[in-house]
Enzyme design. Structure first.
Site, mmCIF file in Angstrom:
data_model
loop_
_atom_site.group_PDB
_atom_site.id
_atom_site.type_symbol
_atom_site.label_atom_id
_atom_site.label_comp_id
_atom_site.label_asym_id
_atom_site.label_seq_id
_atom_site.Cartn_x
_atom_site.Cartn_y
_atom_site.Cartn_z
ATOM 1 N N ARG A 54 30.208 5.945 -3.403
ATOM 2 C CA ARG A 54 30.800 7.089 -2.697
ATOM 3 C C ARG A 54 31.252 8.151 -3.717
ATOM 4 N NH1 ARG A 54 35.522 6.208 1.685
ATOM 5 N NH2 ARG A 54 36.762 5.421 -0.047
ATOM 6 N N ARG A 100 36.583 8.699 -6.273
ATOM 7 C CA ARG A 100 38.005 8.563 -5.927
ATOM 8 C C ARG A 100 38.628 7.526 -6.853
ATOM 9 N NH1 ARG A 100 38.939 7.596 0.461
ATOM 10 N NH2 ARG A 100 40.245 5.909 -0.300
ATOM 11 N N ARG A 153 48.545 -2.269 8.182
ATOM 12 C CA ARG A 153 47.696 -3.076 7.302
ATOM 13 C C ARG A 153 48.318 -4.433 6.983
ATOM 14 N NH1 ARG A 153 44.356 0.590 3.015
ATOM 15 N NH2 ARG A 153 43.703 2.065 4.553
ATOM 16 N N LYS A 196 36.097 3.287 8.740
ATOM 17 C CA LYS A 196 37.237 3.682 9.589
ATOM 18 C C LYS A 196 37.340 5.201 9.724
ATOM 19 C CE LYS A 196 40.641 1.776 7.241
ATOM 20 N NZ LYS A 196 40.046 1.134 6.085
ATOM 21 N N ARG A 200 41.523 -3.983 -3.416
ATOM 22 C CA ARG A 200 41.746 -3.549 -2.032
ATOM 23 C C ARG A 200 41.142 -4.558 -1.054
ATOM 24 N NH1 ARG A 200 38.980 2.048 -2.121
ATOM 25 N NH2 ARG A 200 39.907 2.488 -0.095
HETATM 26 P P1 AMP Z 1 42.527 4.485 2.698
HETATM 27 O O1 AMP Z 1 41.966 5.845 2.535
HETATM 28 O O2 AMP Z 1 42.844 4.153 4.121
HETATM 29 O O3 AMP Z 1 41.673 3.434 2.045
HETATM 30 O O4 AMP Z 1 43.950 4.464 1.936
HETATM 31 C C1 AMP Z 1 44.061 4.845 0.589
HETATM 32 C C2 AMP Z 1 45.342 4.282 -0.009
HETATM 33 O O5 AMP Z 1 46.483 4.784 0.714
HETATM 34 C C3 AMP Z 1 45.501 2.770 0.044
HETATM 35 O O6 AMP Z 1 44.802 2.114 -1.000
HETATM 36 C C4 AMP Z 1 47.024 2.632 -0.075
HETATM 37 O O7 AMP Z 1 47.460 2.849 -1.392
HETATM 38 C C5 AMP Z 1 47.517 3.804 0.779
HETATM 39 N N1 AMP Z 1 47.668 3.364 2.180
HETATM 40 C C6 AMP Z 1 46.864 3.712 3.229
HETATM 41 N N2 AMP Z 1 47.267 3.092 4.348
HETATM 42 C C7 AMP Z 1 48.350 2.328 4.011
HETATM 43 C C8 AMP Z 1 49.208 1.446 4.719
HETATM 44 N N3 AMP Z 1 49.047 1.181 6.025
HETATM 45 N N4 AMP Z 1 50.207 0.847 4.038
HETATM 46 C C9 AMP Z 1 50.408 1.087 2.750
HETATM 47 N N5 AMP Z 1 49.613 1.888 2.007
HETATM 48 C C10 AMP Z 1 48.599 2.514 2.627
#
Ligand code: AMP
Length: 218
Positions: free
Chosen positions: A123, A156, A84, A13, A167
């Site tokens: 990663r 990370r 999400r 993404k 996740r």
């Molecule tokens: P990402 O980098 O998109 O994988 O997001 C990292 C973390 O941010 C996720 O594991 C969540 O803890 C938080 N996060 C990102 N997007 C959302 C969302 N739409 N709703 C709630 N938490 C989010």
């Protein structure tokens, strides 16, 4: 024009949002990046969301809706990492209606669990500048050191093995509903995102062409 990029963690993404945002000159709104910056800067919001993020859990819907509302201010944008779950999708509809903004294209990056595990567990990210690496596909010149700024490369917190699984499970639980929601409302674009990023980009570009958007900026 408004685009949502959707897919499991590790589906690419971030990469594709970056590429599309540059190519079509769209404002990039990446919720994960915004939240990580808040955590890094140790703001009130950052302290509120850190624990959820470290565990790979979703931050509460009301908190993230506020962040999106503050960042979504124009019609030319590409949104990644949001929504999400179906509640967030409904909250986003309200925000869009209020601001008179439209989502035209929904891009679904489809990948298997095996691909995701391979990508995320290998990663590495620079602690200083945030540059991403992959131990196999895009390794740094010197192990553990960023090519760009010589910062230390780390895993990370949410790329630890047990958190990746968590996740993925959340994605499976909520993902299908999101897909059904947007299939009916937008130009729905599904691509096989296990291929390299150039191929995926060309596929997306060809499918975006079906809309009025790409007719004026191909
Ligand atoms: P990402 O980098 O998109 O994988 O997001 C990292 C973390 O941010 C996720 O594991 C969540 O803890 C938080 N996060 C990102 N997007 C959302 C969302 N739409 N709703 C709630 N938490 C989010």
């Amino acid at each position: 024009m408004g685009i949502i990029v959707f897919g499991a963690p590790g589906s690419g993404k971030g990469t594709h949002t970056e590429i599309l945002s540059a190519h079509y000159n769209l404002k990039k709104i990446s919720l994960g990046d915004i939240l990580r910056e808040e955590v890094k800067a140790d703001t009130a919001l950052g302290r509120e969301v850190k624990n959820y993020m470290d565990r790979g859990e979703l931050v509460p819907d009301e908190i993230v809706a506020r962040v999106i509302e503050n960042n979504l201010n124009e019609n030319n944008f590409i949104l990644e990492g949001y929504p999400r779950n179906i509640k967030q999708a409904q909250m986003l509809e309200d925000i869009l209606r209020k601001k008179n903004i439209k989502i035209d294209n929904f891009i679904y990056l489809n990948v298997t669990w095996e691909t995701i595990f391979e990508r995320l567990s290998k990663r590495r990210v620079c602690i200083k500048c945030g540059q991403n690496y992959h131990l196999k596909n895009m390794p740094p010149k010197k192990e553990g050191v960023c090519d760009k700024c010589s910062g230390e490369l780390i895993i990370r917190d949410d790329d630890r093995k047990e958190v990746i699984k968590n996740r993925w499970n959340i994605f499976l639980k909520e993902g299908l509903q999101i897909l059904n929601f947007y299939r009916k409302r937008t130009n729905f674009i599904e691509v096989d995102a296990s291929r390299n990023s150039e191929e995926v980009f060309l596929d997306i570009k060809a499918k975006l062409k079906k809309t009025s958007f790409a007719q004026c900026s191909s």
